[in-house]
Design an enzyme around this catalytic site. Structure first.
Site: not given
Ligand code: PLP
Length: 397
Positions: A322, A324
Site C-alpha cells: 500500500c 504507507d
C-alpha cells in the site's frame, strides 16, 4: 534508535562510502583524480553529508551534480572543492554560479554569450570572476554535447575567444560501458581521444581536465582513466549493471532501510490480504504489518514478490504494497513480535537484501530505487559505528 524514527529510517554508512572511494581509487591510474557524482541528493543517500565526508580526500578533484540548486546547497553547506553541473544550466543561475565558482557543462553557443554577459554584470558589481566551463562532447549518447568534429572544434575556439570564459575541462559520457561487450564504449573512447588530440594539433590548446569514465569505466576500462573519473553508483556500493565484473573493485552497500512491526494477527484459511485480495491464505497464517509503503519509495512492484528480514529470517510480502503499509508472513518466525525491528534493505544473519535484488524483484532499476527513497524516510549517518548526524525533511525545516 530514536523513537521518532521507529516507523522507518535509512542508515547511511559513511565508512562504506569512504572505502568504496578508496577501493575505486586503487583501481585507477595513480595520477587520475576522482569526481564524486552526488546528483539527485547523492542518489537518494544525501549529498551534503557525503560531500562533507569526502571533501578532504587528496585524490578528489570535486563533485558533480545535475542542477544549479544542487550546487548551491553544497556551497551553502560549506563545500569548497570544484562542483561541476553535468547537464544544461539555465541562464537565471549564471551570475550566482560564477560567483560561487561552480563549473558548468557547455555545448550551446548562446550559453557562451550569456555567460560572458553574466561575468560582465558581476564585474560592474565589483566581483571579478570568470565562468569556468567544461565542454561537453557527444560521442554516442545523442543527449547533450557538441560533436567531436569540425563543429566541436569551432565551438571550442569560440569558447576560448569569448571574454570571461575559462575552459577548465572537456568531457564525454559512455552509453554502454556497463555491458560486458565493450566495443561500443571503446568506440566512444577512441572518438573522444582523437578529438582531444585534434584540438592539440589544430589549436595548440591542452585543456587541463579531460574526463570520460563513469562507474562502469572505473571498474573495467583502465584506458579511459585520463585526468579524472566520475564515480556515481559505485560510490554508494551499488553496481552499474549485472554484467559488470564484481571481483575487480570491492564495493560495500552504503544504505540500509529499517522499520518496526506495528501489528501482528492470525488469519484463517481463505482470508485475503491487502487491496485486490491478490493473496489468499492457504491455511492459518500469522501476518505482521510494516508501516512503510510506496509513498516512502518502497516499490509497489514488490507486491507478492519481495521479502524482508526479521530475526535473521526471510518474511515474504503478502499481497499488495500500500502507500504507507504492507504485510508479511511471519508464520515461520514465531519469535516475531510487535515492536521488533525489521530490515527492508541490508543484511541480517546470513541474508542480505540489496538494492539490486529489489530492482530485479520489482522490475525496476537499482539507480532508480535509490533515488526514489522518499522524503518521508529520515536518513541517519553513521561513522565508526556511531551516529554522526541525521536528516529528516519533515523535521529539519
Ligand atoms: C550520472 C552521471 C555519471 C555517473 O554515472 P554512474 O553510472 O552512476 O557512475 C557520470 N557522468 C555523467 C555525465 C552522468 O550524468
Amino acid at each position: 534508535m530514536r523513537e521518532d524514527y521507529q516507523r522507518v529510517y535509512a542508515e547511511v554508512n559513511l565508512d562504506a562510502i569512504r572505502s568504496n572511494m578508496d577501493n575505486m581509487k586503487a583501481n585507477i591510474a595513480p595520477e587520475t583524480r576522482m569526481i564524486a557524482v552526488i546528483k539527485t541528493d547523492g542518489y537518494g543517500h544525501g549529498a551534503i553529508p557525503i560531500a562533507t565526508e569526502l571533501e578532504n580526500l587528496d585524490y578528489l578533484f570535486g563533485f558533480a551534480v545535475a542542477t544549479a540548486e544542487e550546487a548551491f546547497i553544497l556551497r551553502h553547506a560549506g563545500i569548497e572543492k570544484p562542483i561541476l553541473i553535468l547537464g544544461y544550466t539555465f541562464p537565471y543561475s549564471y551570475e550566482r554560479l560564477i560567483e560561487e565558482e561552480v563549473r558548468m557543462a557547455v555545448f550551446r553557443e548562446d550559453t557562451l554569450q550569456e555567460l560572458s554577459e553574466a561575468v560582465a554584470r558581476l564585474a560592474k558589481k565589483g566581483i571579478f570572476k570568470k565562468a569556468k566551463v567544461h565542454i561537453k562532447v557527444d560521442t554516442g549518447m545523442s543527449r547533450i554535447g557538441v560533436r567531436p568534429d569540425a563543429e566541436g572544434l569551432d565551438f571550442l575556439r569560440r569558447a576560448y575567444r569569448t571574454d570571461g570564459i575559462e575552459v577548465e575541462g572537456i568531457f564525454t559520457h559512455f552509453a554502454r560501458a556497463d555491458e560486458s561487450d565493450k566495443s561500443a564504449a571503446n568506440k566512444q573512447l577512441d572518438l573522444f581521444k582523437s578529438f582531444v588530440n585534434q584540438i592539440m594539433e589544430q589549436t595548440g590548446i591542452a585543456i587541463p581536465v579531460v574526463h570520460c569514465s563513469n562507474s562502469a569505466g572505473i571498474i573495467e576500462m583502465p584506458d579511459a582513466n585520463m585526468d579524472v573519473v566520475r564515480a556515481g553508483i559505485t560510490l554508494y556500493g551499488l553496481w552499474p549493471s549485472s554484467q559488470v565484473r564484481k571481483d575487480i573493485v570491492r564495493l560495500c552497500p552504503v544504505l540500509s532501510l529499517y522499520s518496526h512491526i506495528v501489528y501482528i494477527k492470525e488469519i484463517e484459511e481463505g482470508t485475503e490480504v491487502s487491496y485486490g485480495g491478490t493473496y489468499k491464505a492457504d491455511g492459518v497464517r500469522r501476518v505482521a504489518t510494516i508501516p512503510v509503503g510506496y509513498g516512502d519509495g518502497y516499490p509497489r512492484g514488490l507486491s507478492g514478490k519481495g521479502f524482508i528480514l526479521i530475526h535473521g529470517k526471510k518474511a515474504p510480502i503478502l499481497g499488495r504494497i500500500c502507500m504507507d503499509q504492507f504485510m508479511v508472513d511471519v508464520t515461520d518466525i514465531p519469535e516475531a513480535a510487535m515492536g521488533d525491528r525489521v530490515t527492508l534493505i541490508g543484511s541480517e544473519g546470513q541474508h542480505r537484501i540489496t538494492m539490486e535484488l529489489l530492482g530485479e524483484l520489482s522490475g525496476r532499476f537499482n539507480y532508480e530505487l535509490a533515488c526514489n527513497i522518499g522524503k518521508r524516510v529520515p536518513r541517519v549517518y553513521t561513522k565508526g559505528g556511531k551516529i554522526l548526524s541525521t536528516k529528516d525533511y519533515y523535521q529539519d525545516f
